[in-house]
Write a protein that holds these residues in place. Structure first.
Motif, PDB file in Angstrom:
ATOM      1  N   ARG A   7       0.879  -1.178   0.000  1.00  0.00           N
ATOM      2  CA  ARG A   7       0.000   0.000   0.000  1.00  0.00           C
ATOM      3  C   ARG A   7       0.913   1.224   0.000  1.00  0.00           C
ATOM      4  NH1 ARG A   7      -4.995  -1.652   2.114  1.00  0.00           N
ATOM      5  NH2 ARG A   7      -5.797   0.041   0.829  1.00  0.00           N
ATOM      6  N   LEU A   8       0.905   1.943  -1.085  1.00  0.00           N
ATOM      7  CA  LEU A   8       1.805   3.098  -1.252  1.00  0.00           C
ATOM      8  C   LEU A   8       1.083   4.360  -0.819  1.00  0.00           C
ATOM      9  CD1 LEU A   8       3.449   2.505  -4.730  1.00  0.00           C
ATOM     10  CD2 LEU A   8       4.591   2.753  -2.531  1.00  0.00           C
ATOM     11  N   ILE A   9       1.406   4.847   0.352  1.00  0.00           N
ATOM     12  CA  ILE A   9       0.627   5.924   0.968  1.00  0.00           C
ATOM     13  C   ILE A   9       1.469   7.203   1.006  1.00  0.00           C
ATOM     14  CG2 ILE A   9      -0.568   6.626   3.085  1.00  0.00           C
ATOM     15  CD1 ILE A   9      -0.568   3.506   3.756  1.00  0.00           C
ATOM     16  N   SER A  10       0.945   8.262   0.436  1.00  0.00           N
ATOM     17  CA  SER A  10       1.718   9.508   0.480  1.00  0.00           C
ATOM     18  C   SER A  10       0.813  10.715   0.693  1.00  0.00           C
ATOM     19  CB  SER A  10       2.514   9.715  -0.820  1.00  0.00           C
ATOM     20  OG  SER A  10       1.646   9.826  -1.921  1.00  0.00           O
ATOM     21  N   PHE A  11       1.449  11.738   1.239  1.00  0.00           N
ATOM     22  CA  PHE A  11       0.918  13.107   1.219  1.00  0.00           C
ATOM     23  C   PHE A  11       2.025  13.880   0.529  1.00  0.00           C
ATOM     24  CE2 PHE A  11       0.934  17.408   2.875  1.00  0.00           C
ATOM     25  CZ  PHE A  11      -0.390  17.779   2.737  1.00  0.00           C
ATOM     26  N   PRO A  13       2.291  17.353  -1.746  1.00  0.00           N
ATOM     27  CA  PRO A  13       1.820  18.481  -2.554  1.00  0.00           C
ATOM     28  C   PRO A  13       2.666  18.760  -3.793  1.00  0.00           C
ATOM     29  CG  PRO A  13       1.656  19.029  -0.231  1.00  0.00           C
ATOM     30  CD  PRO A  13       2.384  17.704  -0.312  1.00  0.00           C
ATOM     31  N   THR A  14       4.003  18.715  -3.665  1.00  0.00           N
ATOM     32  CA  THR A  14       4.825  19.007  -4.847  1.00  0.00           C
ATOM     33  C   THR A  14       5.429  17.728  -5.439  1.00  0.00           C
ATOM     34  OG1 THR A  14       6.785  19.643  -3.528  1.00  0.00           O
ATOM     35  CG2 THR A  14       5.278  21.394  -4.118  1.00  0.00           C
ATOM     36  N   ARG A  15       4.912  16.582  -5.037  1.00  0.00           N
ATOM     37  CA  ARG A  15       5.100  15.259  -5.652  1.00  0.00           C
ATOM     38  C   ARG A  15       6.473  14.636  -5.454  1.00  0.00           C
ATOM     39  NH1 ARG A  15       0.542  14.082  -4.876  1.00  0.00           N
ATOM     40  NH2 ARG A  15       0.150  12.559  -6.499  1.00  0.00           N
ATOM     41  N   THR A  16       7.364  15.245  -4.685  1.00  0.00           N
ATOM     42  CA  THR A  16       8.679  14.618  -4.492  1.00  0.00           C
ATOM     43  C   THR A  16       8.556  13.375  -3.606  1.00  0.00           C
ATOM     44  OG1 THR A  16       9.237  16.054  -2.628  1.00  0.00           O
ATOM     45  CG2 THR A  16       9.915  16.804  -4.785  1.00  0.00           C
ATOM     46  N   SER A  17       7.726  13.450  -2.559  1.00  0.00           N
ATOM     47  CA  SER A  17       7.561  12.283  -1.665  1.00  0.00           C
ATOM     48  C   SER A  17       6.991  11.116  -2.457  1.00  0.00           C
ATOM     49  CB  SER A  17       6.630  12.633  -0.499  1.00  0.00           C
ATOM     50  OG  SER A  17       7.075  13.783   0.166  1.00  0.00           O
ATOM     51  N   LYS A  18       6.028  11.420  -3.299  1.00  0.00           N
ATOM     52  CA  LYS A  18       5.388  10.364  -4.093  1.00  0.00           C
ATOM     53  C   LYS A  18       6.410   9.703  -5.013  1.00  0.00           C
ATOM     54  CE  LYS A  18       1.517   8.891  -6.687  1.00  0.00           C
ATOM     55  NZ  LYS A  18       2.285   7.812  -7.207  1.00  0.00           N
ATOM     56  N   ARG A  19       7.270  10.512  -5.640  1.00  0.00           N
ATOM     57  CA  ARG A  19       8.253   9.931  -6.564  1.00  0.00           C
ATOM     58  C   ARG A  19       9.230   9.028  -5.816  1.00  0.00           C
ATOM     59  NH1 ARG A  19      10.957  14.652  -9.131  1.00  0.00           N
ATOM     60  NH2 ARG A  19      12.119  13.090 -10.298  1.00  0.00           N
ATOM     61  N   VAL A  20       9.599   9.410  -4.605  1.00  0.00           N
ATOM     62  CA  VAL A  20      10.541   8.583  -3.838  1.00  0.00           C
ATOM     63  C   VAL A  20       9.894   7.249  -3.454  1.00  0.00           C
ATOM     64  CG1 VAL A  20      11.779   8.406  -1.631  1.00  0.00           C
ATOM     65  CG2 VAL A  20      11.930  10.515  -2.983  1.00  0.00           C
ATOM     66  N   ILE A  21       8.663   7.266  -2.957  1.00  0.00           N
ATOM     67  CA  ILE A  21       8.091   5.966  -2.542  1.00  0.00           C
ATOM     68  C   ILE A  21       7.746   5.098  -3.750  1.00  0.00           C
ATOM     69  CG2 ILE A  21       7.370   6.680  -0.225  1.00  0.00           C
ATOM     70  CD1 ILE A  21       4.445   6.554  -1.326  1.00  0.00           C
ATOM     71  N   ASP A  22       7.441   5.712  -4.884  1.00  0.00           N
ATOM     72  CA  ASP A  22       7.224   4.900  -6.097  1.00  0.00           C
ATOM     73  C   ASP A  22       8.521   4.161  -6.467  1.00  0.00           C
ATOM     74  OD1 ASP A  22       4.590   5.687  -6.270  1.00  0.00           O
ATOM     75  OD2 ASP A  22       4.876   7.077  -7.933  1.00  0.00           O
ATOM     76  N   ALA A  23       9.653   4.849  -6.334  1.00  0.00           N
ATOM     77  CA  ALA A  23      10.943   4.205  -6.667  1.00  0.00           C
ATOM     78  C   ALA A  23      11.277   3.108  -5.652  1.00  0.00           C
ATOM     79  CB  ALA A  23      12.054   5.253  -6.717  1.00  0.00           C
ATOM     80  N   ILE A  24      10.940   3.339  -4.381  1.00  0.00           N
ATOM     81  CA  ILE A  24      11.163   2.291  -3.374  1.00  0.00           C
ATOM     82  C   ILE A  24      10.325   1.060  -3.729  1.00  0.00           C
ATOM     83  CG2 ILE A  24      10.799   1.664  -0.935  1.00  0.00           C
ATOM     84  CD1 ILE A  24      11.434   4.664  -0.276  1.00  0.00           C
ATOM     85  N   ALA A  25       9.067   1.292  -4.093  1.00  0.00           N
ATOM     86  CA  ALA A  25       8.177   0.169  -4.424  1.00  0.00           C
ATOM     87  C   ALA A  25       8.714  -0.610  -5.613  1.00  0.00           C
ATOM     88  CB  ALA A  25       6.771   0.674  -4.710  1.00  0.00           C
ATOM     89  N   THR A  35      -2.071   2.537  -4.784  1.00  0.00           N
ATOM     90  CA  THR A  35      -1.658   3.870  -4.365  1.00  0.00           C
ATOM     91  C   THR A  35      -2.760   4.518  -3.542  1.00  0.00           C
ATOM     92  OG1 THR A  35      -0.225   4.184  -6.269  1.00  0.00           O
ATOM     93  CG2 THR A  35      -1.142   6.170  -5.304  1.00  0.00           C
ATOM     94  N   VAL A  36      -2.385   5.050  -2.390  1.00  0.00           N
ATOM     95  CA  VAL A  36      -3.330   5.801  -1.569  1.00  0.00           C
ATOM     96  C   VAL A  36      -2.777   7.214  -1.443  1.00  0.00           C
ATOM     97  CG1 VAL A  36      -4.520   5.949   0.636  1.00  0.00           C
ATOM     98  CG2 VAL A  36      -3.865   3.698  -0.271  1.00  0.00           C
ATOM     99  N   ASP A  37      -3.381   8.142  -2.157  1.00  0.00           N
ATOM    100  CA  ASP A  37      -2.874   9.505  -2.167  1.00  0.00           C
ATOM    101  C   ASP A  37      -3.688  10.337  -1.186  1.00  0.00           C
ATOM    102  OD1 ASP A  37      -1.918  12.013  -2.727  1.00  0.00           O
ATOM    103  OD2 ASP A  37      -1.711  11.625  -4.875  1.00  0.00           O
ATOM    104  N   GLU A  53      -0.140  -7.085   4.392  1.00  0.00           N
ATOM    105  CA  GLU A  53       0.134  -5.980   3.467  1.00  0.00           C
ATOM    106  C   GLU A  53       1.270  -5.123   4.027  1.00  0.00           C
ATOM    107  OE1 GLU A  53      -4.341  -5.413   1.595  1.00  0.00           O
ATOM    108  OE2 GLU A  53      -3.685  -4.033   3.151  1.00  0.00           O
ATOM    109  N   LEU A  54       2.081  -4.578   3.128  1.00  0.00           N
ATOM    110  CA  LEU A  54       3.185  -3.696   3.519  1.00  0.00           C
ATOM    111  C   LEU A  54       2.800  -2.256   3.217  1.00  0.00           C
ATOM    112  CD1 LEU A  54       6.250  -3.322   4.343  1.00  0.00           C
ATOM    113  CD2 LEU A  54       6.752  -3.435   1.883  1.00  0.00           C
ATOM    114  N   ALA A  55       2.741  -1.430   4.272  1.00  0.00           N
ATOM    115  CA  ALA A  55       2.470  -0.001   4.066  1.00  0.00           C
ATOM    116  C   ALA A  55       3.796   0.708   3.806  1.00  0.00           C
ATOM    117  CB  ALA A  55       1.790   0.578   5.297  1.00  0.00           C
ATOM    118  N   VAL A  56       3.886   1.428   2.702  1.00  0.00           N
ATOM    119  CA  VAL A  56       5.064   2.263   2.424  1.00  0.00           C
ATOM    120  C   VAL A  56       4.574   3.709   2.455  1.00  0.00           C
ATOM    121  CG1 VAL A  56       6.888   2.827   0.789  1.00  0.00           C
ATOM    122  CG2 VAL A  56       6.094   0.455   0.996  1.00  0.00           C
TER     123      VAL A  56
END
Ligand SMILES: Cc1cc2nc3c(=O)[nH]c(=O)nc-3n(C[C@H](O)[C@H](O)[C@H](O)COP(=O)(O)O)c2cc1C
Length: 265
Positions: A7-11, A13-25, A35-37, A53-56
């Motif tokens: 479960r790829l969970i992010s907050f 706003p400027t999408r850098t956190s999302k890009r990092v966890i996508d690469a980890i996944a 994806t849980v945005d 389930e693994l929460a990232v």
């Protein structure tokens, strides 16, 4: 242990956190992911994470803490002794107590953090004349995030029972440092440049922007995340408030030296 789903969970706003966890996944590999945005006002209010389930989780650092709205929205998570990877993304200054705070948030939600990371994203206040962490995460950061994912996969494969296993230690202090507090400003709309395209409206995590005869930003709702500024194709949104301009200048002068991601396993 066997993980059925990530479960790829992010907050983000400027999408850098999302890009990092996508690469980890993608480094973790061949496990189905959803994806849980939690960035936008329509974010879910309840989020069940099953034991297999693994929460990232990836969230930005604001004033050395978890961004307050991220902390609020992460309260949706209801884990079940579920394994988790916790990641903070910061703008090349410091992350201070944010990773410890995120660990506490995860544990309070019945997640068990097995791995943690602090990665660098372009600072929200960064701009062409005063770059801070500009362009990050870059290809080197994303490769590090991917390699981190591969290590997480190995660690999980070694674990039989997540509840008796090796948790993760992260830096930080309790009580945490003071957080960001209310910011009594909002970005300024440069009317002459604004084409009223409306791209900034859905980019705003608090729904603070409206378009009637012109773009207006509700200062009480604005968290100064700069998502509107970074999404505007006309550069019609700017930082005009003196305290934020001064902070931006300070960051530019003091946080130029490149920091590298740190991981904790
Ligand atoms: C209000 C505010 C406070 C911030 N505080 C910090 C900080 O304490 N340390 C830091 O290095 N970066 C800080 N940043 C920068 C963000 O952590 C960084 O830009 C991050 O990559 C943003 O994540 P996002 O792209 O997922 O929104 C701050 C940004 C904002 C908007």
């Amino acid at each position: 242990m066997k993980i059925k789903k990530i479960r790829l969970i992010s907050f983000s706003p400027t999408r850098t956190s999302k890009r990092v966890i996508d690469a980890i996944a993608s480094g973790i590999g061949d496990i189905p992911a959803d994806t849980v945005d939690l960035t936008y006002p329509d974010a879910v209010s309840t989020l069940q994470i099953a034991a297999d389930e693994l929460a990232v989780i990836g969230v930005p650092v604001y004033a050395g803490r978890v961004a307050p709205l991220a902390a609020t929205r992460l309260a949706a998570i209801k884990g079940n002794s579920s394994p988790a990877v916790i990641v903070v993304i910061y703008g090349n200054r410091e992350f201070e107590d944010a990773l410890l705070e995120l660990k506490d948030i995860a544990e309070n939600a019945a997640l068990i953090p097995l791995a943690a990371g602090a990665f660098i994203g372009e600072h929200s206040y960064s701009g062409p004349a005063t770059p801070v962490g500009a362009g990050r995460p870059d290809s080197v950061d994303l490769a590090a995030a991917n390699a981190f994912g591969a290590k997480i996969r190995e660690k999980i494969a070694d674990i039989n029972d997540v509840t008796t296993g090796r948790g993760v230690h992260v830096p930080g202090n309790r009580p945490y440092k003071d957080g960001v507090g209310a910011i009594p400003f909002a970005p300024k709309v440069v009317e002459a440049q604004c084409t009223q395209c409306g791209i900034c409206l859905p980019a705003c995590p608090t729904g603070a922007i409206s378009l009637d005869s012109q773009i207006a930003i509700d200062q009480d709702l604005c968290i100064f995340c700069c998502a509107c500024i970074k999404n505007c194709p006309e550069d019609a949104l700017t930082i005009a408030a003196d305290p934020i301009k001064q902070k931006r200048q300070w960051l530019y002068e003091n946080c130029a030296e490149r920091k590298e991601p740190r991981i904790y396993l």
